[in-house]
Write an enzyme that holds these catalytic residues in place. Structure first.
Site, PDB file in Angstrom:
ATOM      1  N   LYS A  24      -3.276  -2.827  -0.021  1.00  0.00           N
ATOM      2  CA  LYS A  24      -3.177  -1.566   0.503  1.00  0.00           C
ATOM      3  C   LYS A  24      -4.291  -1.051   1.017  1.00  0.00           C
ATOM      4  CE  LYS A  24       0.957   0.093  -1.685  1.00  0.00           C
ATOM      5  NZ  LYS A  24       1.655   1.003  -2.593  1.00  0.00           N
ATOM      6  N   ARG A  75       3.438  -5.454  -8.850  1.00  0.00           N
ATOM      7  CA  ARG A  75       4.273  -5.643  -7.860  1.00  0.00           C
ATOM      8  C   ARG A  75       3.402  -6.150  -6.300  1.00  0.00           C
ATOM      9  NH1 ARG A  75       5.670  -2.609  -3.144  1.00  0.00           N
ATOM     10  NH2 ARG A  75       8.019  -3.178  -2.235  1.00  0.00           N
TER      11      ARG A  75
END
Length: 274
Positions: free
Chosen positions: A221, A255
């Site tokens: 991210k 995740r």
């Protein structure tokens, strides 16, 4: 701590890995990467062989400014892939990444095992009652607004306090409907600035107050690659560092796009504990 997936008890006292399989053309890292059945099955095989406990299927991109798509389009992208994967890997535990109750329902009826909802039931008023009827584990994420508006929703007086209140309220609502297996996801990058993301990670152990397993999704991210001044493609090392910190602070599920590296994090930390 255990969750029940299709009659199989998954013990989360040892952290587990959820592999990401994006079925969208516009996801921030791997959008459009898996274009045909053989590529999809190959990627699922790689993730399962590397040690993924769950595979998370997303057919609606929730990255900032992503295009909104119809429920019909989401189902069209998703359902054939659920069927395809379970035909090849019948024991695979598939998670349906959706905020729509109908997509959740049809995904579970097609053989998936759990629901991963970025909105914790706030974008579809029928979601919680649908999950309650399906009796599957439910991942609820913290987000304000929608994927299209969330980047303007970053004002908090005390972000941790407000998130804990949000989760307490959503967990109580889920419990009242009979949803027993709830997992919370702080929602890194969703209606949060980079600084707020790091503040949440810094205080992650406070989420233990909720007495629910915590799922962490920081894989590749912008909080990583903007800090390191590189790209999502170059953010694996940074992802591994933050995943390790999250595990040390109590994360139950990672995740990730890169399963092998996440599994190695868990194995090394388990060795350290023993």
């Amino acid at each position: 701590m255990t969750i029940n997936c299709k009659g199989k008890l998954i013990d989360l006292s040892t952290s587990k890995v959820m592999g990401i399989l994006n079925l969208t053309p516009d996801s921030f890292y791997d959008g459009g990467k898996f274009k045909n059945e053989s590529e999809i099955l190959s990627q699922v095989y790689i993730m399962l062989k590397a040690g993924a406990t769950f595979i998370d299927l997303g057919a609606y991109s929730s990255r900032p400014d992503a295009n909104h798509i119809s429920e019909e389009e989401e189902l069209k992208r998703l359902l054939p892939i659920v069927t395809l994967i379970l035909k090849e890997f019948p024991e695979a535990l598939l998670s349906i990444d959706t905020f729509r109750s109908q997509v959740a329902k049809q995904g579970i009826e097609a053989g998936a095992s759990l629901i991963n909802d970025i909105s914790a039931g706030l974008l579809d008023e029928k979601m919680l009652e649908t999950v309650a009827k399906l009796q599957v584990p439910y991942i609820m994420m913290h987000m304000k607004g929608t994927p299209q508006t969330m980047q303007q929703e970053t004002n908090y007086k005390n972000i941790i306090k407000e998130m804990l209140f949000y989760f307490s309220e959503r967990i109580a609502k889920a419990k009242a409907l009979g949803i027993m297996d709830v997992i919370v996801d702080p929602g890194f990058g969703f209606s949060k600035t980079r600084e707020q993301n790091f503040e949440i990670l810094k205080q992650l152990e406070l989420f233990k107050l909720l007495e629910k397993p915590v799922l962490i999704g920081v894989s590749r991210k912008s909080m990583i690659y903007k800090t390191l001044e590189n790209t999502a493609q170059e953010a694996l090392n940074g992802t591994t560092v933050l995943n390790t910190i999250a595990l040390q602070k109590g994360a139950s599920i990672l995740r990730v796009h890169d399963v092998k590296e996440a599994v190695e994090c868990i194995r090394l930390l388990e060795q350290l504990k023993s």
